[in-house]
Structures are given as structure tokens and as C-alpha cells.
Design an enzyme around this catalytic site. Structure first.
Site, mmCIF file in Angstrom:
data_model
loop_
_atom_site.group_PDB
_atom_site.id
_atom_site.type_symbol
_atom_site.label_atom_id
_atom_site.label_comp_id
_atom_site.label_asym_id
_atom_site.label_seq_id
_atom_site.Cartn_x
_atom_site.Cartn_y
_atom_site.Cartn_z
ATOM 1 N N LYS A 25 0.854 -1.191 0.000
ATOM 2 C CA LYS A 25 0.000 0.000 0.000
ATOM 3 C C LYS A 25 0.883 1.231 0.000
ATOM 4 C CE LYS A 25 -4.093 1.579 -0.394
ATOM 5 N NZ LYS A 25 -4.864 1.236 -1.589
ATOM 6 N N SER A 84 -8.381 -0.188 -5.357
ATOM 7 C CA SER A 84 -8.594 0.235 -3.985
ATOM 8 C C SER A 84 -10.075 0.537 -3.768
ATOM 9 C CB SER A 84 -7.704 1.433 -3.649
ATOM 10 O OG SER A 84 -7.366 1.438 -2.275
#
Length: 610
Positions: free
Chosen positions: A196, A406
Site C-alpha cells: 500500500k 482500492s
């Protein structure tokens, strides 16, 4: 805090200059255009005409209203993908159309003109070739995207002094950690997932090993698909094409011809003379018989207008005679909390629209077209909630465009069926929190702060100081919980084991090709394939009637929006303007960070495929 950074950005780039009088002139310009558009008569389509598709546009998903920002900037025009593809498919069956000429160069902007969109346009051009009509391309300085589309042509001509600018794909993120340090801004993060990397532009000065790994794999997948498509169209081997790319990068005309990337090296006037001869105008002062793609939209037939009422077998419980429509909802842009501005996916606004479509008995199925890097976790959940409720009453089909990562994947996961292109960027199942403070900057100019509070965390959300360890622990617990929810929802929606989802999550991005293998998507295909599937599932056949959201706005609404929201600006062009525009794009992403919990499911900000 976001307003503070916006002000800083304006000073830093020295580009955003506001003119109050511009609103008036913009208003007058729009009124004149609207009036002239009403008076303009439909052009004439002569038998034997060539469609001229000037690529100088930005291919977008959603229907476009007037772009006031573009009027102020003199920006490029936008063309809707579905409309352009349908027009090309119509031309394949239109006896008045003799062929098509591709020319010009794309002007990508925002999330537009993705390789996923171009793949759908290539498919439409293939239908024209399959109908026995020539698809010609005349290129000058062709980018990789220009050539990717043009490579499907039956005849590619390149200007003698032209280039094919195709050195391969690259992603070169910008990092602002050094800038923040220099000017006294503090940055703290909480996150889950070793891949991430959305916070890296603000916390690092280079790529992390994990981020470098995932970008390398992603670009490799996308590039492999592009090479395969181009090589197949040009009767080449992918390795031969790669050899030319690696040896040249900027491929000059004669080299391109020798490598069989183009068929001819000629001047534009020679191509025009040839087309004049083909359309019966040899020696005429007039040019060849032609109609622009924009003009041809008025003549193009709707998909399936010449097909039987029902072209595919519908599920037995839904008779094909049922009346109704398929709604296409375009989730294009950053996902933000609240209503959201134009070009953003406002969680409240989109949830409200999905709720209306869910309760509308005339809407028999919903196609959610996603072209989004994600954003607010809470806004993504509001939208997903309505998707879950809607699929209890009618099919909800997801079509992924260039980006569905996402938060973009969060809102996609519960689709009854998910379509993606091989070059779609998806996944990035991860969560982060980003917290900025300007205590050092304030102290450096003599500004200090003091606090009175009634609880340990009463001032935890302030931007005037860094977070304490206890406060960061609270934020981390929130991030951990949302990530766990994200993983659980994906596991439930995709019928996967939670452990398997966690393994492929970690914030990692995947190509559509990889996502199919991992079970994150169901089928490779574009928006047209998703619409056809939805129509069949709803009992409406392959070519259902459609309604789109966001809808096009009336002139009065557009004028009101201009006065309420638009901030006209004059921008520099050329290299300086390009650099400043990139800086603005990177830092202005902070303005979309409006989740009430400060938690985000978003694609890495610097991930831009060039």
C-alpha cells in the site's frame, strides 16, 4: 488543512490566476455556442464517404456536459467511449461509408484515454475491417497510444519526418518528502499492506522495494498485452517488435517501414489525393468525400437497431418480452465523501442515485462502469451498500475501465459479474491514513499554539502538531479494522477464502489479466460486453435500451454550476506548464482526502503509466 495546501500550491506554481470578469465572458461564450448549436443544420452524408477520425480528443467514460474548466483553459475536447465505439460499429454496416481515416494524436487528460478504452475502440475498428472496408491511418508524431489504436488499420502511412514515439511503458512517481521537510511540514501515516504505497509520495524520496516490484509486474503485464495486440495486427512476432522498441525508442519513418510497423512513408497531400481518387473527386478543388466522426454521430444507428428484437436467450424466469432499460452508472474519478465536485465520485450523491435506480421498476439491470483510483473508505462503503441492496432486486454488472483499484475495487466487488480489460489496473486492496501538520513551519515564523481540552484525544485531529503515539495507535486500530472489513467483503463477494484474499491484497495492484487468474474479476471484456451481458440477464436481449448517469445537464443548470463552482484560470502551456500541471495534480490529490475518519482506500497517487 486542505485549503492551506491549495493556497500553498497556488503560490508555488504561480499558475492559478483568478479573473472575475472571465465568468461573464465564459457565460456569453456558452450562450453563443448553445445558440449556434440550435441553429446549425445536420450535415450531409454522401454515399461513398470516408469517416475522418481525428484523434485529438480525450476518451472518457461518462457523458460530458460543458467543461467550464476547459473553456477557461482552452483545453482539449472529450469524446465518450461508448458513443465513439458505437458509431464505428455502425459505420461497419452503413452502406454510405466507404472506409475510415485515422489521423491526429490523442490528448489524454485525467483518467481518460486509457489503454483499456483504446482496446474497445480497436475492437470496433476491427468490425469495419471485417466488413471489407479499408481502415487507413496517417500518422505524424504518434505516441504509443496513437500507434496502439492505429496498428489495427489495414494501411498505415507515416509522414517522412514523422516518428512513432514508442520507447515502452514507464511510471515515474513524484516524491514530496524533501519538499515537506524543507518547508516544515510533518507527515505521519498509518497503513495496512506492504504494497500500500499511496502514502509514499509524502513520506519517501524514492520507491520502496515492494512498490518497485508491483509496478514492474503491472507494467510488464500491460506491455505484454499491447505488444501482443500490435504484433498480431501487423503480422509480427512480439519479440521482433520489442527489438525495434529497444534499439530505437523514437522510431523514424524509414526504420518504421523497414520494421513493418507502417506500410508507407508519404506526405499528407499524397494520402488526400489517393482518397480523392477513391471517392471520385480526382482533379476536383474539393477534398475527398468525408465526414468527421463527430458529425457521423448524428447518422449512426443505435446498437442492435437492425438486429432481431431478441438476439440471445434470456434466463427462463425473465421472459424476453419484458419492457425496461439498463442503467449505466459511471463512477469516474476520485471517490470522496459527500456530494463531490464534477469529475469526482461523491459517496452520498452516487449512493442516492443507485437507490433511485434500485427502486425504479423501469430499470431492469445496472451496469456500474468504474474508472477510479479509489479514495474515501466511508464513501466507498456507502456506494457498495447500495450495490449490495440493488443486486437483491436486479442484476448489477461491473465494467472496469482503465482504473478500478482500492476504493474503485471496493465498490466493484459485489457485482454479479465483473468485466475488465487486460490492461485494467485493479486490486490495491489496502487501507491507509495520512496526517499532515505544519507545526515546524508555524514555529519558524513565530506562530505557536497552546491547548485546553477535556479528554485525552480531544485535539487529536488538529493539524497544528504531530500525532502522539497514543493517537497514532487509535488511528492504526481504525485502519486495521477497515482493512479487515475490506478483505472480508472481498472474500464474501468473490466467494474466496479470507486467507487467499489477504495473500493477494496487501495493497498490491494487479492487471486485469492477473486479476482474472486470481478470481478478482470474472471475464475479460469491455463496456459493450458488460452491457450485452446485463441485457441478457435482465431479459432484454443483447441490445437493451439504455439510460446513463450522470446525465447531461440543461443549459440553465450548467450556467448555475458555473457561477457556484467554477474557478476559471489561465495556465501556462509548453514544458513549464506541463511540469506545473503535474505538480498541481500530485499535490491537489490532498484535496480529495476528505474521509471523516481520515482513512482511505486509494491507488498510489504517483502511479501514472507513461
Amino acid at each position: 488543512m486542505r485549503n492551506f495546501f491549495t493556497s500553498l500550491l497556488g503560490a508555488f506554481t504561480a499558475l492559478v490566476i483568478f479573473f472575475t470578469g472571465l465568468c461573464f465572458f465564459g457565460l456569453m461564450f456558452i450562450i453563443v455556442i448553445a445558440a449556434s448549436g440550435q441553429k446549425k443544420k445536420q450535415g450531409k452524408l454522401e454515399n461513398g464517404s470516408y469517416i475522418v477520425y481525428n484523434l485529438e480528443s480525450n476518451i472518457v467514460d461518462a457523458p460530458q456536459s460543458v467543461d467550464f474548466g476547459q473553456l477557461a483553459r482552452g483545453g482539449n475536447e472529450a469524446m465518450q467511449l461508448r458513443v465513439a465505439a458505437n458509431a464505428l460499429r455502425s459505420a461497419a454496416k452503413d452502406s454510405r461509408i466507404a472506409g475510415i481515416l485515422l489521423t491526429g494524436s490523442f490528448e489524454p487528460s485525467g483518467y481518460g484515454t486509457s489503454y483499456a478504452a483504446l482496446k474497445e475502440l480497436r475492437a470496433a475498428l476491427k468490425e469495419i475491417r471485417a466488413a471489407g472496408k479499408p481502415v487507413k491511418a496517417y500518422l505524424n508524431d504518434a505516441s504509443a497510444k496513437d500507434y496502439y489504436l492505429a496498428s489495427v488499420a489495414s494501411d498505415i502511412a507515416l509522414d517522412p519526418y514523422g516518428l512513432i514515439i514508442m520507447p515502452g511503458l514507464a511510471s515515474r512517481p513524484w516524491f514530496f518528502a524533501g519538499f515537506f521537510e524543507k518547508f516544515g511540514f510533518g507527515v505521519q501515516v498509518t497503513r495496512v499492506g506492504k504494497y500500500k504505497s499511496a502514502v509514499e509520495p509524502f513520506t519517501r524520496k524514492d520507491l520502496s522495494p515492494e512498490n518497485r516490484e508491483q509496478i514492474s509486474v503491472l507494467l510488464g503485464d500491460i506491455w505484454k498485452d499491447l505488444l501482443a495486440d500490435i504484433a498480431a495486427s501487423r503480422n509480427l512476432k512480439p519479440e521482433d517488435l520489442q527489438r525495434v522498441v529497444d534499439s530505437e525508442g523514437l522510431i523514424r519513418a524509414e526504420i518504421a517501414k523497414n520494421a513493418k510497423l507502417v506500410d508507407r512513408v508519404v506526405y499528407r497531400d499524397q494520402v488526400i489525393d489517393e482518397l480523392k481518387a477513391k471517392t471520385g473527386r480526382t482533379g476536383s478543388k474539393d477534398s475527398f468525400k468525408q465526414i468527421s466522426l463527430e458529425e457521423y454521430l448524428k447518422f449512426a444507428k443505435a446498437p442492435g437497431s437492425d438486429a432481431p428484437k431478441t438476439t440471445a436467450k434470456a434466463p427462463a424466469k425473465k421472459p424476453a418480452t419484458i419492457l425496461g432499460r439498463v442503467a449505466i452508472v459511471y463512477a469516474e474519478g476520485e471517490i470522496v465523501d459527500g456530494e463531490g465536485d464534477r469529475g469526482m465520485v461523491g459517496g452520498t450523491r452516487f449512493a442516492r442515485e443507485l437507490r433511485k435506480l434500485r427502486e425504479d421498476n423501469d430499470i431492469k439491470a445496472i451496469v456500474l462502469r468504474v474508472n477510479s483510483p479509489g479514495g474515501s473508505a466511508s464513501a466507498s462503503e456507502h456506494i457498495q451498500r447500495e450495490i449490495r441492496l440493488a443486486r437483491e432486486k436486479k442484476p448489477v454488472i461491473v465494467s472496469m475501465g482503465g482504473l478500478a483499484a482500492s476504493g474503485g475495487y471496493w465498490i466493484s466487488a459485489y457485482g454479479n459479474r465483473i468485466f475488465a480489460e487486460p490492461t485494467t489496473i485493479t486490486g490495491s486492496i489496502g487501507v491507509f491514513g495520512l496526517f499532515l501538520d505544519f507545526e515546524k513551519l508555524a514555529n519558524s515564523i513565530g506562530v505557536t499554539f497552546d491547548t485546553v481540552k477535556t479528554g485525552q484525544f480531544a485535539d487529536a485531529l488538529t493539524a497544528t502538531r504531530p500525532k502522539t503515539e497514543a493517537e497514532l495507535a487509535v488511528m492504526q486500530r481504525m485502519v486495521d479494522w477497515i482493512y479487515d472489513e475490506f478483505v472480508g467483503k472481498v472474500a464474501d463477494a468473490r466467494k474466496l477464502k479470507r486467507e487467499a484474499v489477504h495473500e493477494i491484497a496487501q495493497g498490491r495492484v494487479w492487471s486485469g489479466t492477473s486479476a482474472l487468474k486470481l478470481g478478482l474479476v470474472d471475464e475479460i471484456g469491455g463496456l459493450d460486453a458488460a452491457i450485452r451481458y446485463a441485457g441478457i440477464q435482465a431479459g432484454l436481449g443483447e441490445y437493451p435500451k439504455l439510460t446513463e448517469y450522470p446525465r447531461k445537464k440543461e443549459l440553465a443548470e450548467l450556467l448555475t454550476e458555473m457561477f457556484e463552482k467554477v474557478q476559471p484560470s489561465m495556465r501556462q502551456s509548453g514544458i513549464v506548464g506541463s511540469i506545473a500541471s503535474r505538480v498541481e495534480k500530485e499535490l491537489s490529490a490532498l484535496n480529495a482526502f476528505n474521509d471523516p475518519h481520515g482513512v482511505y482506500a486509494r491507488l498510489p497517487i504517483g502511479l501514472q503509466v507513461e
